[in-house]
Design a protein around this motif. Structure first.
Motif, PDB file in Angstrom:
ATOM      1  N   TYR A  72      -0.214  -0.743  16.499  1.00 38.69           N
ATOM      2  CA  TYR A  72      -1.667  -0.732  16.668  1.00 38.69           C
ATOM      3  C   TYR A  72      -2.139   0.706  16.879  1.00 38.69           C
ATOM      4  N   THR A 101     -10.066   3.367  10.825  1.00 36.43           N
ATOM      5  CA  THR A 101     -10.070   2.058  10.181  1.00 36.43           C
ATOM      6  C   THR A 101      -9.541   2.230   8.762  1.00 36.43           C
ATOM      7  N   ARG A 102      -8.375   1.665   8.497  1.00 36.14           N
ATOM      8  CA  ARG A 102      -7.718   1.822   7.202  1.00 36.14           C
ATOM      9  C   ARG A 102      -7.961   0.606   6.315  1.00 36.14           C
ATOM     10  N   GLU A 159      -3.763   1.559   2.841  1.00 29.33           N
ATOM     11  CA  GLU A 159      -3.573   2.624   3.818  1.00 29.33           C
ATOM     12  C   GLU A 159      -2.855   2.109   5.069  1.00 29.33           C
ATOM     13  N   ALA A 160      -3.235   0.920   5.521  1.00 32.62           N
ATOM     14  CA  ALA A 160      -2.577   0.341   6.693  1.00 32.62           C
ATOM     15  C   ALA A 160      -1.108   0.068   6.402  1.00 32.62           C
ATOM     16  N   SER A 175       0.393   1.096  10.401  1.00 30.89           N
ATOM     17  CA  SER A 175      -0.421   1.037  11.622  1.00 30.89           C
ATOM     18  C   SER A 175      -1.874   0.841  11.262  1.00 30.89           C
ATOM     19  N   GLY A 176      -2.658   0.432  12.252  1.00 29.33           N
ATOM     20  CA  GLY A 176      -4.088   0.265  12.060  1.00 29.33           C
ATOM     21  C   GLY A 176      -4.696  -0.445  13.252  1.00 29.33           C
ATOM     22  N   ASN A 177      -6.032  -0.427  13.325  1.00 32.14           N
ATOM     23  CA  ASN A 177      -6.695  -1.254  14.333  1.00 32.14           C
ATOM     24  C   ASN A 177      -6.695  -2.693  13.830  1.00 32.14           C
ATOM     25  N   SER A 234      -8.185  -3.345  10.391  1.00 33.69           N
ATOM     26  CA  SER A 234      -7.283  -2.902   9.334  1.00 33.69           C
ATOM     27  C   SER A 234      -6.162  -3.905   9.108  1.00 33.69           C
ATOM     28  N   TYR A 265     -15.987  -3.018   7.784  1.00 30.78           N
ATOM     29  CA  TYR A 265     -15.127  -1.897   7.409  1.00 30.78           C
ATOM     30  C   TYR A 265     -15.962  -0.656   7.079  1.00 30.78           C
TER      31      TYR A 265
END
Length: 391
Positions: free
Chosen positions: A97, A102-103, A107-108, A113-115, A118, A205
């Motif tokens: 996390y 914000t991906r 990208e995530a 990883s990402g929020n 994402s 997004y």
């Protein structure tokens, strides 16, 4: 800093993430985005801003699905559970996390990883590639604010449900659902949730990316992301609020007022839009109107976000650690998982010589940090505190 001096944004980043002020009054028609957009005030963006990039499935993602590890999981666990295990067990992707950005889906996956917005987007992209039904959900959680400079961010939470491959029983289509979340279950247990469509997820997004560019001082880029959010989902009120902040940042108070009026016409109790409108009306020299809204805001929100925290910081400057700890405690009581509150509570306790409490809150700051950078800073300070003895 007084809350009335700061701009307020709705951010779907997940402390975890959510839709802020998205519901419009049923009797009001959807606003026409073109009436509030002013492209001529901004230079062309340096990035391509398009909704079709958000769920785009990359070759690397397809390679992951075609790999032997997922194939084995699919055989032993089934398509849906195999996907969940592949994405979220430590032996597979080792996702982390991280709310720094914000991906989109690819990208995530690349960053691992990402929020939670994402991660919802990435999971949905995989599910659709496997023909699994997807349902997005906005979870109504307690308000969680964060701050960067003079920008305040209100975060919320989204998750998603995956159906199993559709099957037929007689003439009835049957699809059970499994909800996937990216925060501990106890933090959202019993909370209400609303099913939202893909256009709202896309607008969230875009709005997040606009807010992140604003935070970085890239106002021109922020405009084009907010613009795309409005065009993607005209009923998403948070993006109109963000657009108002962008116009004000550029000194276009009249345009900012128009964007915020769109929100307040439909949601007259939206405290973010009210707070921003107070600033805009003061910019326009219309203080009596601003005062009326200020009084309304005080009724709706008697203790603005960070009010006790700012008072606690002043107490720390005076060396009044006892008062500071009490004030930080009030903020923690209404936002239990914001890392910065725990960090300062730790410092106040250290100032009082309460090493146990100092270590406890520094550990909570690390546990609730939303970026790897913050986590490492807090962890290092916690390590130092553990070496100290009460004098």
């Amino acid at each position: 800093m007084s809350a009335l001096r700061a701009l307020r944004l709705g951010l779907t980043v997940c402390v975890c993430a959510v839709l802020v002020a998205c519901a419009s009054a049923p009797s009001a028609p959807p606003p026409a985005p073109q009436t509030v957009l002013r492209d001529s005030l901004f230079q062309p963006g340096t990035q391509r801003v398009s909704a079709d990039q958000v769920f785009a499935f990359s070759p690397a993602m397809q390679q992951f699905l075609d790999g032997p590890e997922f194939a084995a999981l699919k055989r032993s666990r089934g398509t849906r559970q195999g996907l969940i295990d592949a994405l979220y067990t430590k032996s597979q992707l080792r996702l982390e996390y991280d709310a720094a950005m914000t991906r989109n889906a690819s990208e995530a996956f690349e960053a691992r990883s990402g929020n939670c917005l994402s991660l919802v987007i990435m999971t949905a992209a995989f599910a659709r590639q496997l023909d699994l039904p997807v349902r997005f959900r906005n979870v109504y959680v307690d308000e969680a604010w964060s701050r960067s400079g003079d920008l305040y961010f209100l975060s919320g939470h989204v998750n998603l449900s995956l159906g199993s491959p559709l099957s037929l029983r007689g003439t009835t289509v049957v699809s059970d659902e499994l909800t996937i979340d990216f925060v501990p279950a106890e933090t959202i247990r019993g909370q209400r949730a609303q099913v939202i469509d893909e256009s709202t997820i896309l607008a969230m997004y875009m709005n997040n990316r606009a807010a992140e560019h604003l935070q970085a001082g890239q106002v021109n880029e922020a405009y084009w992301w907010a613009r795309e959010a409005l065009l993607t989902e005209p009923k998403y009120m948070a993006a109109y609020n963000t657009l108002g902040v962008i116009y004000r940042r550029r000194g276009h108070a009249a345009e900012a007022e128009q964007a915020l009026r769109h929100v307040l016409t439909r949601e007259p109790g939206n405290t973010q839009a009210i707070s921003n409108m107070v600033l805009v009306l003061n910019d326009l020299g219309r203080k009596p109107e601003a005062d009326i809204l200020t009084a309304q805001l005080r009724e709706l929100q008697p203790y603005p976000p960070f009010r006790f925290f700012d008072m606690g910081l002043q107490a720390m400057k005076r060396g009044d650690f006892r008062a500071a700890r009490e004030l930080f405690g009030k903020e923690i009581a209404r936002s239990a998982y914001y890392h910065e509150f725990h960090f300062w509570m730790s410092l106040a306790s250290y100032g009082l010589g309460d090493m146990g409490d100092a270590r406890k809150h520094m550990a909570l700051a690390a546990e609730n940090s939303t970026t790897r950078k913050d986590h490492d800073i807090y962890a290092a300070k916690l390590g130092w505190l553990k070496t100290r003895r009460l004098q």
